[in-house]
Write an enzyme that holds these catalytic residues in place. Structure first.
Site, PDB file in Angstrom:
ATOM      1  N   PHE A 182       0.840  -1.199   0.000  1.00 31.95           N
ATOM      2  CA  PHE A 182       0.000   0.000   0.000  1.00 31.95           C
ATOM      3  C   PHE A 182       0.871   1.244   0.000  1.00 31.95           C
ATOM      4  O   PHE A 182       2.049   1.212   0.354  1.00 31.95           O
ATOM      5  CB  PHE A 182      -0.964   0.011   1.195  1.00 31.95           C
ATOM      6  CG  PHE A 182      -0.299   0.181   2.534  1.00 31.95           C
ATOM      7  CD1 PHE A 182      -0.112   1.441   3.097  1.00 31.95           C
ATOM      8  CD2 PHE A 182       0.136  -0.921   3.255  1.00 31.95           C
ATOM      9  CE1 PHE A 182       0.505   1.605   4.332  1.00 31.95           C
ATOM     10  CE2 PHE A 182       0.750  -0.772   4.500  1.00 31.95           C
ATOM     11  CZ  PHE A 182       0.938   0.496   5.027  1.00 31.95           C
ATOM     12  N   CYS A 183       0.271   2.349  -0.438  1.00 31.87           N
ATOM     13  CA  CYS A 183       0.934   3.656  -0.469  1.00 31.87           C
ATOM     14  C   CYS A 183      -0.148   4.719  -0.368  1.00 31.87           C
ATOM     15  O   CYS A 183      -1.288   4.419   0.001  1.00 31.87           O
ATOM     16  CB  CYS A 183       1.776   3.808  -1.741  1.00 31.87           C
ATOM     17  SG  CYS A 183       0.834   3.613  -3.274  1.00 31.87           S
ATOM     18  N   THR A 184       0.152   5.945  -0.708  1.00 36.63           N
ATOM     19  CA  THR A 184      -0.814   7.022  -0.527  1.00 36.63           C
ATOM     20  C   THR A 184      -2.011   6.886  -1.459  1.00 36.63           C
ATOM     21  O   THR A 184      -3.159   6.895  -1.025  1.00 36.63           O
ATOM     22  CB  THR A 184      -0.151   8.385  -0.753  1.00 36.63           C
ATOM     23  OG1 THR A 184       1.027   8.472   0.029  1.00 36.63           O
ATOM     24  CG2 THR A 184      -1.098   9.519  -0.392  1.00 36.63           C
TER      25      THR A 184
END
Length: 261
Positions: A182-184
């Site tokens: 996951f990331c922004t």
């Protein structure tokens, strides 16, 4: 009253007319009085824009009229003030730099998991096959320090180009688990998931739409802190409200900073 609509979107798709598209998008965003950053590269488009609601939606409608971007999905949030100082449309070698040319997301995506499903897995403590979940944060260390999912793996990378080296060092730690990167906003964790599959990690998924889409769809369940964003708002709470005071001028002006999501 929050009157500025912020839209974030990206898509990995082949673009061979970058200069023409850049000029067209410059004209459109200027006409609509939008500000922010759009990056174009042979591998796709990455954008974060802010302006009046109707203008932002008009821009998305126009962009989606191009068959290459017809299914472009956008994350939306609101702010009281314009978080960008100007409008930049730039041509780049990559829309998110990884320096790993074998990774070509437009040729095929890694499988994803949506926010409601991930929340359900986290609620029950395992995926639907009974395997433990390894949440892998692909963001830079300073971003993670503002907030992350509970128990997420953090390799303390300084920049995204460090991710391939970190993977080689820690790959065995992921064995036997369903890995959710996951990331922004989804772009970095998509590239990361493809690399992990290429490197032999068996079960890898990306969180569709990243943390921002998770906040939008299910709120802050299993998440602590806030989410750093590369614009003048600095961080967003799980209700997508801006909590930090003062604008980050560097993020608002530098396209390589302002667009990392």
């Amino acid at each position: 009253m929050q009157e500025i609509l912020n839209i974030a979107a990206y898509k990995f798709v082949a673009i061979d007319d970058g200069e023409l598209l850049r000029d067209a998008l410059r004209a459109t965003t200027h006409a609509l009085a939008l500000k922010g950053t759009i990056l174009l590269a042979p591998e796709g488009i990455n954008l974060f824009l802010a302006g009046e609601k109707d203008a932002a939606h008009d821009f998305l409608r126009g962009l989606r009229a191009d068959p290459r971007f017809a299914d472009l999905e956008a994350k939306e949030s609101w702010s009281e003030a314009q978080p960008f100082r100007r409008m930049l449309v730039k041509l780049k070698r990559e829309i998110i730099r990884m320096d790993h040319p074998a990774i070509q997301p437009a040729a095929g995506r890694a499988p994803g998991v949506d926010a409601p499903t991930l929340k359900r897995w986290l609620d029950q403590g395992h995926d639907d096959a009974g395997k433990p979940i390894a949440l892998l944060d692909t963001r830079n260390a300073f971003e993670v320090d503002h907030g992350s999912f509970d128990g997420a793996i953090d390799w303390r990378i300084g920049k995204f180009t460090d991710f391939p080296k970190a993977l080689k060092k820690h790959r065995e730690d992921l064995a036997g688990k369903t890995v959710v990167s996951f990331c922004t906003g989804g772009i970095r964790c998509e590239k990361a998931a493809i690399l992990m599959r290429e490197e032999g990690v068996a079960d890898v998924l990306q969180l569709e739409g990243g943390i921002l889409k998770y906040f939008e769809q299910v709120g802050g369940a299993h998440y602590h802190g806030e989410c750093f964003v590369f614009d003048g708002r600095e961080t967003l709470a799980p209700d997508l409200s801006a909590r930090a005071s003062g604008a980050s001028a560097r993020a608002a002006e530098d396209p390589d900073i302002a667009i990392k999501r």
